[in-house]
Design a protein around this motif. Structure first.
Motif, PDB file in Angstrom:
ATOM      1  N   VAL A   5     -15.189  -1.113   5.813  1.00 17.70           N
ATOM      2  CA  VAL A   5     -15.243  -1.571   7.208  1.00 17.70           C
ATOM      3  C   VAL A   5     -16.682  -1.523   7.727  1.00 17.70           C
ATOM      4  N   LEU A  17      -7.477  -5.408   7.207  1.00 17.88           N
ATOM      5  CA  LEU A  17      -6.764  -4.555   6.253  1.00 17.88           C
ATOM      6  C   LEU A  17      -5.536  -5.262   5.701  1.00 17.88           C
ATOM      7  N   THR A  68      -5.725  -6.495  10.809  1.00 17.91           N
ATOM      8  CA  THR A  68      -4.769  -6.108   9.777  1.00 17.91           C
ATOM      9  C   THR A  68      -3.863  -7.285   9.451  1.00 17.91           C
ATOM     10  N   MET A  72     -12.075   3.034   2.512  1.00 17.30           N
ATOM     11  CA  MET A  72     -11.751   2.105   3.602  1.00 17.30           C
ATOM     12  C   MET A  72     -12.843   2.114   4.665  1.00 17.30           C
ATOM     13  N   ASP A 131      -0.197   2.049   6.358  1.00 13.04           N
ATOM     14  CA  ASP A 131      -1.228   2.565   7.263  1.00 13.04           C
ATOM     15  C   ASP A 131      -0.981   2.198   8.721  1.00 13.04           C
ATOM     16  N   TRP A 182      -6.054   5.934   8.143  1.00 20.70           N
ATOM     17  CA  TRP A 182      -6.545   4.733   8.815  1.00 20.70           C
ATOM     18  C   TRP A 182      -7.076   5.067  10.210  1.00 20.70           C
ATOM     19  N   GLU A 238      -8.553  -9.576   3.337  1.00 17.81           N
ATOM     20  CA  GLU A 238      -7.764  -8.498   2.740  1.00 17.81           C
ATOM     21  C   GLU A 238      -8.703  -7.471   2.119  1.00 17.81           C
ATOM     22  N   ASP A 255      -2.007  -4.542   4.820  1.00 18.90           N
ATOM     23  CA  ASP A 255      -1.075  -3.454   5.097  1.00 18.90           C
ATOM     24  C   ASP A 255       0.357  -3.959   5.048  1.00 18.90           C
ATOM     25  N   THR A 280       0.801  -1.213   0.000  1.00 23.91           N
ATOM     26  CA  THR A 280       0.000   0.000   0.000  1.00 23.91           C
ATOM     27  C   THR A 280       0.830   1.257   0.000  1.00 23.91           C
ATOM     28  N   GLY A 300      -7.930  -3.061   0.798  1.00 22.62           N
ATOM     29  CA  GLY A 300      -7.003  -1.948   0.916  1.00 22.62           C
ATOM     30  C   GLY A 300      -6.979  -1.126  -0.353  1.00 22.62           C
TER      31      GLY A 300
END
Length: 429
Positions: free
Chosen positions: A390, A402, A106, A386, A408, A420, A366, A404, A52, A368
């Motif tokens: 969520v 997430l 995450t 995002m 983030d 984030w 996942e 990541d 990301t 993102g």
């Protein structure tokens, strides 16, 4: 994410549907949405991730306490989270009951799934306890730990030092009061024969290796309690009838067989494996290709409540990951139009309905959106996407995790980026 070197963002499933690519993932920063990723696999589309950056407190422990029962032989009535020692918990985990406690999660992406030099091979620092504790202190409840096992195995035997390292990281996660998810990640694409003549086919050799690795992994983690979830595979349930991908028919029978093999194999290893929650793979973890009648939930020796279904979400990929102009599309730097919001709602409505129909809770393993290098994403749009994901997930009983790689969530102390943090703060209000 599935695969090799990542310069831009995560694993890409939306690409499979949105642009009819030949493989499920692309490393967007490497310009691999419809070409081979830098350092990635062959094929008309990379099968991997990008970064990301444009790039109940746990159970386990010998004789540890769960909800009141303990002893070296484990607990008879430990419930979700269980109790006990090497014997494991006799009461199967209740996956649906775990969802509220799993909160927002995450990934520790581009790290233990690295297929070049492991852990630091894609430029990440070593995972530290400070990082793990920092994530917990900032509100993360679940940590997915993608792992490459096959790359470093010797004659089918997982490297003992690699196994010990993953166990150390999982131990830190559990000690911090979080859930952990350990999988077999892309790892060269061997699960669907990515680099040989049997590409997209399920072969006996793959099934044998898959069962062997899960026997080894489950055995090694048999004394780790119900806050550990094992995940059969990442996005590699990429099987097509007769190996014909373009214009072909998804081979659900092959994926169903692999999910069943995973569940059966893990359950047979005893300890907490007999009762822990397990995460089965959707068809390349894509919403539309998974939520169909041909996809079957495995028969579970632990009963009907201990399985999760894995789905990933990177839609639209032109916004979430694409950073170069391709024949099939151009990068988008903003998101949030009414049609775009309606698309997201529709996808999650489909997901929620399928979850209810099959009585299986879902982990969004996942999601993102890249920062973008050639085409920087508007921060407000990135935050909105995002947050929308969520909120859509949590309102439907889906656990959002997430993707990541340090963008983030800082790898030093687990603190959040401005974007984030805005998402987490808004959702937790």
């Amino acid at each position: 994410m599935t695969h090799a070197y990542r310069l831009a963002s995560f694993s890409i499933l939306g690409l499979l549907v949105a642009c009819s690519s030949t493989d499920p993932d692309a490393s967007s920063g490497a310009g691999a949405a419809s070409g081979a990723a830098t350092g990635g696999s062959s094929g008309s589309t990379a099968t991997g991730d990008a970064t990301t950056s444009g790039a109940g407190t746990g159970d386990a422990g010998a004789g540890g306490a769960g909800t009141g029962d303990a002893g070296a032989g484990g607990a008879g009535t430990g419930g979700t989270g269980g109790s006990g020692g090497a014997g494991g918990a006799a009461t199967p985990a209740d996956a649906a009951a775990m969802v509220p406690d799993m909160g927002i999660g995450t990934n520790i992406g581009n790290t233990l799934e690295n297929t070049t030099a492991w852990e630091t091979g894609w430029g990440q620092p070593l995972i530290t306890k400070t990082f793990i504790d920092g994530m917990a202190s900032h509100g993360i409840k679940t940590v997915r730990v993608p792992v490459a096992w096959d790359t470093y195995a010797a004659n089918g035997t997982i490297d003992a030092t690699k196994m010990a390292r993953v166990k150390e990281v999982v131990g830190w996660i559990e000690a911090a009061g979080m859930y952990s998810i350990v999988n077999i990640h892309w790892d060269g694409g061997w699960i669907y024969n990515e680099d040989n003549a049997d590409k997209y086919k399920l072969t006996d050799a793959v099934k044998t290796r898959f069962a062997s690795y899960w026997t080894q992994i489950a055995t090694a983690f048999s004394d780790v309690g119900h806050k550990l979830i094992l995940e059969g595979m990442n996005e590699e349930g990429n099987y097509w009838v007769n190996g014909v991908h373009d214009g072909g028919t998804p081979d659900y029978a092959a994926l169903n067989e692999m999910n069943q093999l995973f569940v059966t194999t893990v359950r047979e290893q005893g300890g907490y494996n007999a009762s822990r929650a397990l995460l089965i793979a959707g068809f390349v973890t894509d919403v539309d290709r998974t939520c169909v009648s041909d996809f079957k939930v495995p028969t579970d020796p632990a009963g009907t409540k201990s399985l999760f279904l894995s789905i990933h979400y990177y839609t639209p990929y032109t916004f979430c990951g694409l950073d170069t102009v391709e024949s099939w599309g151009s990068p988008k730097t903003t998101w949030g139009s009414e049609p775009e919001k309606a698309e997201l709602k529709s996808k999650f409505d489909t997901l929620g309905a399928f979850s209810a129909q099959r009585s299986i809770p879902i982990i969004l393993g996942e999601f993102g959106v890249t920062l973008g290098t050639n085409y920087p994403r508007e921060p407000a749009s990135r935050t909105l996407w995002m947050r929308s994901v969520v909120e859509a997930a949590k309102s439907r009983g889906v656990v959002p995790v997430l993707w990541d790689t340090g963008t983030d969530i800082k790898r030093t102390d687990g603190s959040f980026s401005t974007e984030w943090q805005a998402v987490v703060s808004a959702v937790n209000r």
